[in-house]
Every structure is written in structure tokens, then in C-alpha cells.
Design a protein around this motif. Structure first.
Motif, PDB file in Angstrom:
ATOM      1  N   ARG A 185      -0.643 101.951  70.506  1.00  0.00           N
ATOM      2  CA  ARG A 185      -0.748 103.300  71.050  1.00  0.00           C
ATOM      3  C   ARG A 185      -1.356 103.311  72.455  1.00  0.00           C
ATOM      4  O   ARG A 185      -0.964 104.121  73.302  1.00  0.00           O
ATOM      5  N   ASP A 186      -2.273 102.414  72.721  1.00  0.00           N
ATOM      6  CA  ASP A 186      -2.945 102.406  74.025  1.00  0.00           C
ATOM      7  C   ASP A 186      -1.994 102.056  75.158  1.00  0.00           C
ATOM      8  O   ASP A 186      -2.308 102.286  76.332  1.00  0.00           O
ATOM      9  N   ARG A 187      -0.807 101.525  74.839  1.00  0.00           N
ATOM     10  CA  ARG A 187       0.178 101.189  75.860  1.00  0.00           C
ATOM     11  C   ARG A 187       1.382 102.121  75.817  1.00  0.00           C
ATOM     12  O   ARG A 187       2.396 101.861  76.472  1.00  0.00           O
ATOM     13  N   ALA A 188       1.276 103.187  75.054  1.00  0.00           N
ATOM     14  CA  ALA A 188       2.434 104.047  74.812  1.00  0.00           C
ATOM     15  C   ALA A 188       2.656 105.076  75.905  1.00  0.00           C
ATOM     16  O   ALA A 188       3.754 105.598  76.056  1.00  0.00           O
ATOM     17  N   GLY A 189       1.633 105.386  76.656  1.00  0.00           N
ATOM     18  CA  GLY A 189       1.759 106.452  77.630  1.00  0.00           C
ATOM     19  C   GLY A 189       1.605 107.815  76.978  1.00  0.00           C
ATOM     20  O   GLY A 189       1.496 107.953  75.759  1.00  0.00           O
ATOM     21  N   ARG A 190       1.626 108.830  77.816  1.00  0.00           N
ATOM     22  CA  ARG A 190       1.371 110.188  77.325  1.00  0.00           C
ATOM     23  C   ARG A 190       2.414 110.643  76.323  1.00  0.00           C
ATOM     24  O   ARG A 190       2.085 111.171  75.253  1.00  0.00           O
ATOM     25  N   TRP A 191       3.696 110.449  76.657  1.00  0.00           N
ATOM     26  CA  TRP A 191       4.753 110.942  75.783  1.00  0.00           C
ATOM     27  C   TRP A 191       4.862 110.120  74.506  1.00  0.00           C
ATOM     28  O   TRP A 191       5.168 110.660  73.442  1.00  0.00           O
ATOM     29  N   LEU A 196       4.030 109.954  68.646  1.00  0.00           N
ATOM     30  CA  LEU A 196       3.355 109.398  67.473  1.00  0.00           C
ATOM     31  C   LEU A 196       2.625 110.492  66.705  1.00  0.00           C
ATOM     32  O   LEU A 196       2.657 110.531  65.466  1.00  0.00           O
ATOM     33  N   GLU A 197       1.964 111.394  67.426  1.00  0.00           N
ATOM     34  CA  GLU A 197       1.303 112.514  66.763  1.00  0.00           C
ATOM     35  C   GLU A 197       2.320 113.373  66.012  1.00  0.00           C
ATOM     36  O   GLU A 197       2.044 113.876  64.910  1.00  0.00           O
ATOM     37  N   GLY A 198       3.491 113.515  66.580  1.00  0.00           N
ATOM     38  CA  GLY A 198       4.540 114.274  65.901  1.00  0.00           C
ATOM     39  C   GLY A 198       4.955 113.635  64.585  1.00  0.00           C
ATOM     40  O   GLY A 198       5.181 114.327  63.588  1.00  0.00           O
ATOM     41  N   GLY A 378      18.642  92.680  72.640  1.00  0.00           N
ATOM     42  CA  GLY A 378      17.276  92.185  72.710  1.00  0.00           C
ATOM     43  C   GLY A 378      16.203  93.222  72.508  1.00  0.00           C
ATOM     44  O   GLY A 378      15.053  93.009  72.900  1.00  0.00           O
ATOM     45  N   TRP A 379      16.557  94.355  71.920  1.00  0.00           N
ATOM     46  CA  TRP A 379      15.545  95.376  71.649  1.00  0.00           C
ATOM     47  C   TRP A 379      14.516  94.835  70.665  1.00  0.00           C
ATOM     48  O   TRP A 379      14.852  94.322  69.614  1.00  0.00           O
ATOM     49  N   ALA A 380      13.272  94.959  71.027  1.00  0.00           N
ATOM     50  CA  ALA A 380      12.173  94.570  70.138  1.00  0.00           C
ATOM     51  C   ALA A 380      10.967  95.416  70.521  1.00  0.00           C
ATOM     52  O   ALA A 380      11.008  96.194  71.475  1.00  0.00           O
ATOM     53  N   GLY A 381       9.917  95.273  69.773  1.00  0.00           N
ATOM     54  CA  GLY A 381       8.706  96.006  70.103  1.00  0.00           C
ATOM     55  C   GLY A 381       8.842  97.498  69.897  1.00  0.00           C
ATOM     56  O   GLY A 381       9.396  97.971  68.901  1.00  0.00           O
ATOM     57  N   ARG A 382       8.388  98.283  70.861  1.00  0.00           N
ATOM     58  CA  ARG A 382       8.321  99.735  70.710  1.00  0.00           C
ATOM     59  C   ARG A 382       9.699 100.376  70.538  1.00  0.00           C
ATOM     60  O   ARG A 382       9.873 101.232  69.661  1.00  0.00           O
TER      61      ARG A 382
END
Length: 416
Positions: A185-191, A196-198, A378-382
Motif C-alpha cells: 500500500r505504501d507504494r500504491a499512490g493516492r488512487w 484498496l479502501e473501496g 509479463g504482468w505481475a505484482g500490483r
């Protein structure tokens, strides 16, 4: 003898429910205890000779939780078999049976993935999810009824069981993906943080939906009755949204608000749309109450991120991908191939674009896109984690929204 088997199935499902519930608490306690021990050295055993012995509970809690889940899964399996024996047909013919079976498959999938990765934190999401899904099953009528002609086929267990098993693996993938999003979450940015809250709000709304639908139907005994076109529609919540054809205000008022305030379109089920409205309100209140009581107004994602800070995000990403890789071919076989063969046998055509068929196809397209982007792009991670969360959101809408809100060929039962 039939009633004896059915009664036994209720007892066994009760054992499964409470096993899953206690296991959820044990998993959460283990994760919280481990995190506190990492932050406060005294809790890790540095506070004196008796400190380590006094905190051994958080190390053993995950193993206890897994044993409880194993017990619950076994009891759940026996409960399904007992209902099969009592009903005389494979018990996935109505919403009570299917939703309960999906809770079982999610636990079965968790058993497989947990034995591969031994990731206790995964249980903090998947076990409570199974609790909510199984609790949701109790919203629906539990009585055994003869199968309607469309369901009198061996394709019943082939189609429904394999589709549900695939969705069980998707549930585990969702759990791992959600943990990944919280962990990063700390690397997710504002949106990203807002999204995530949604998701967390939506989970609480699902919980509120289950509690409201079960409590007001089985506990409170509240009801408003509509008689339209020779049919009776029973509401257990104040009918702000009435059934199609209902007159505004025909059931009086509530706090000055006419009941119903509006009537639902003919294509939607007003009773369940009304329950959804109250669930959104209750879920929102619960979301802000938790923020205020536990986190002093801070976002839920921020609070949870502190508990999973030590998790390996690459392992979480791998677990989510592995679960989808296992569940996808199973769902494809059951949700599409077997479904089309059965549709041809029962209705004379392979495809009708019925709402349930359409959303099953959308589910398949979502996970097909996930695997394509993961393997070829190659989609991975977020991005991969968000695709897994979106995919399970589609699964839940197919399970809840389509069955409860939209009228179609698969509308064998109603709900509250």
C-alpha cells in the motif's frame, strides 16, 4: 430416514461454520501476535526467562487454526454427503446448497495452496471469507424440495460442482492478491490506496448484507407483504424499493418516508434490490465505525498494512497466480463446457445469453485476460493483484447480484 440425514447435515455444517470462525480468529491472533513480537522485543522473548514461554501462543496459533480448518472442511464434506443421501440428489440445486458448496470448495482450495506455501496470513482472509459465504447460504430456504425438470440430470453435479471448485481457487487467489495490495500500500499512490479502501468497504458491505438478510429473516421476524398478480412477495426490511407494480406509499410511511418510495423495474427483483440498498448503508456505517474505533479515523488499509509488513510480496503474488492457474481450467470445464452441453440437453440450444450464462462468460473472459497478460505481457505484482481482485468481484456479482437481482432462466429460487 430422510429427515435424519438432513438433520445430520445441518449439524455437520454447523460444526464446519464454527470451525472456520474459530480458525479465522486464531489466524488473526497469530498474525497480530507475531507482528507485536517483531515490534516489541520483550514480546519476542527478550523480556526475561518467562517471556518466550508466555508468547508461544502466537507461534502455535496458525497450526491450531489449520487443524480447525481441516476439521471444518471434513465436517463440511460429510454434511454435503449427508444432504445428498437425504435429498436423493446431488445437493447443488438451489442457492442454499450451491453457496454452501462454494464455501466448501474455497476451503478445499485453501487446503491445497496452504500445504504448498505454509502462509498463515492467507488464512486471515480466506477463512473469514468462507465464514461469510457459508453464513450467506443460511439466508436461503434450507428445505429439501423435488428437483424441477430442468435440474433432473447428471449434468447437475458435473456442471455446478466443477464451476464451484474453480471459483473456490479464485477465492484463494483473491485472498493472496488482497494481502499483496495491503502489503504494498505504501507504494500504491493516492488512487491505489483509495481503490484498496473501496475493496475493503465492499467486503464489509458483503458482511453487512449477510447479517441483515439472515437476521431479519430468521431472528427479527419483521415482514411486509405485497400481493401482486396473484403472487405474494414478503419483505423482511422496510420496503423502500417495492416490487414491480407496487404503488408508492401503499404500506404506509417510515419516518415520513412512503413505503415503498419507488417500485423496482420488472426485470429486477425489488425485494433483493431493497436488501442491497440497506446493506450498502450498513456496510458504510460499519466501515467508518471501524476506522473511528480501531484506527482513530485512519484508512483501514493503512492499519492492516502494519500487520502484514513482514510478508514476502513475491510469494503472495505467486500464490495468487498459482491459484488462478489451477482454478481456470476447472472453471472453464464446469462453467462453460459442461454448462453448454447441459443447456443443449435441457433447453435445446447451447447458449441463450441468459444473465447467469452471460456473467459466467464475463468471469471466464476476466480470468482469460489475467492469464494472457500475466504469461504473454509479463504482468505481475500490483496489476496482476488488481486483476485477481476484479475477477473475484465478478464471481461474487455472478453469485449474488445475478441470482438475487436479475430474472432469468437460472432464477430457480429467490432470496431476501
Amino acid at each position: 430416514m430422510q429427515s435424519t440425514w438432513i438433520s445430520l447435515s445441518f449439524w455437520l455444517l454447523g460444526i464446519a461454520f464454527f470451525s472456520y470462525l474459530v480458525a479465522s480468529i486464531a489466524y488473526a491472533a497469530g498474525v497480530i501476535g507475531a507482528r507485536r513480537a517483531a515490534v516489541v522485543p520483550a514480546l519476542a522473548g527478550a523480556g526475561g526467562p518467562g517471556a518466550a514461554a508466555g508468547t508461544a501462543w502466537y507461534r502455535t496459533a496458525p497450526e491450531l487454526a489449520f487443524r480447525l480448518l481441516t476439521l471444518g472442511t471434513a465436517a463440511h464434506a460429510l454434511g454435503i454427503l449427508a444432504r445428498w443421501q437425504g435429498a436423493g440428489h446431488w445437493p447443488t440445486s438451489n442457492m442454499y446448497e450451491f453457496v454452501g458448496f462454494m464455501a466448501f470448495t474455497s476451503m478445499l482450495a485453501f487446503q491445497v495452496l496452504y500445504r504448498m506455501y505454509r502462509l498463515p496470513a492467507l488464512g486471515t482472509v480466506v477463512a473469514p471469507l468462507a465464514v461469510v459465504i457459508l453464513a450467506y447460504a443460511y439466508v436461503f430456504p434450507k428445505e429439501v424440495k423435488p428437483l424441477i425438470p430442468a435440474l433432473q440430470s447428471y449434468w447437475l453435479w458435473l456442471h455446478v460442482s466443477t464451476a464451484a471448485l474453480g471459483e473456490g481457487f479464485f477465492a484463494v487467489a483473491f485472498g493472496a492478491a488482497l494481502l499483496y495490495l495491503v502489503r504494498t500500500r505504501d507504494r500504491a499512490g493516492r488512487w491505489g490506496a483509495a481503490a484498496l479502501e473501496g475493496v475493503l468497504w465492499a467486503i464489509l458491505t458483503l458482511f453487512a448484507f449477510t447479517v441483515l438478510a439472515y437476521g431479519l429473516r430468521n431472528v427479527a421476524g419483521m415482514q411486509w407483504v405485497f400481493s401482486l398478480d396473484g403472487k405474494t412477495v414478503l419483505y423482511h426490511l422496510p420496503p423502500v424499493i417495492g416490487p414491480a407494480g407496487a404503488a408508492v406509499g401503499e404500506k404506509g410511511t417510515l419516518l415520513g418516508l412512503p413505503l415503498p418510495l419507488v417500485a423496482a423495474p420488472a426485470a429486477l427483483k425489488g425485494k433483493n434490490l431493497n436488501t442491497l440498498l440497506f446493506s450498502v448503508l450498513a456496510g458504510t456505517l460499519l466501515y467508518y465505525a471501524l476506522r473511528g474505533l480501531l484506527l482513530r479515523g485512519r484508512p483501514l488499509g493503512e492499519g492492516f498494512a502494519g500487520l502484514v509488513r513482514g510478508l514476502d510480496e513475491d510469494i503472495l503474488d505467486e500464490v495468487s497466480y498459482r491459484a488462478i492457474a489451477i482454478g481456470y481450467p476447472i472453471f472453464t470445464l464446469g462453467g462453460l463446457v459442461f454448462a453448454m452441453i447441459w443447456a443443449k440437453e435441457a433447453w435445446g440450444r447451447y447458449w441463450f445469453w441468459d444473465p447467469k450464462e452471460t456473467w459466467a462468460f464475463i468471469t471466464w473472459l476476466t480470468y482469460s485476460g489475467y492469464l494472457h497478460l500475466r504469461i504473454n505481457k509479463g504482468w505481475a505484482g500490483r496489476p496482476s493483484a488488481w486483476a485477481a481482485v476484479l475477477g473475484f468481484g465478478v464471481v461474487l456479482f455472478t453469485l449474488i447480484g445475478v441470482n438475487l437481482l436479475i430474472v432469468g432462466l437460472h432464477s430457480y429460487v429467490g432470496g431476501d
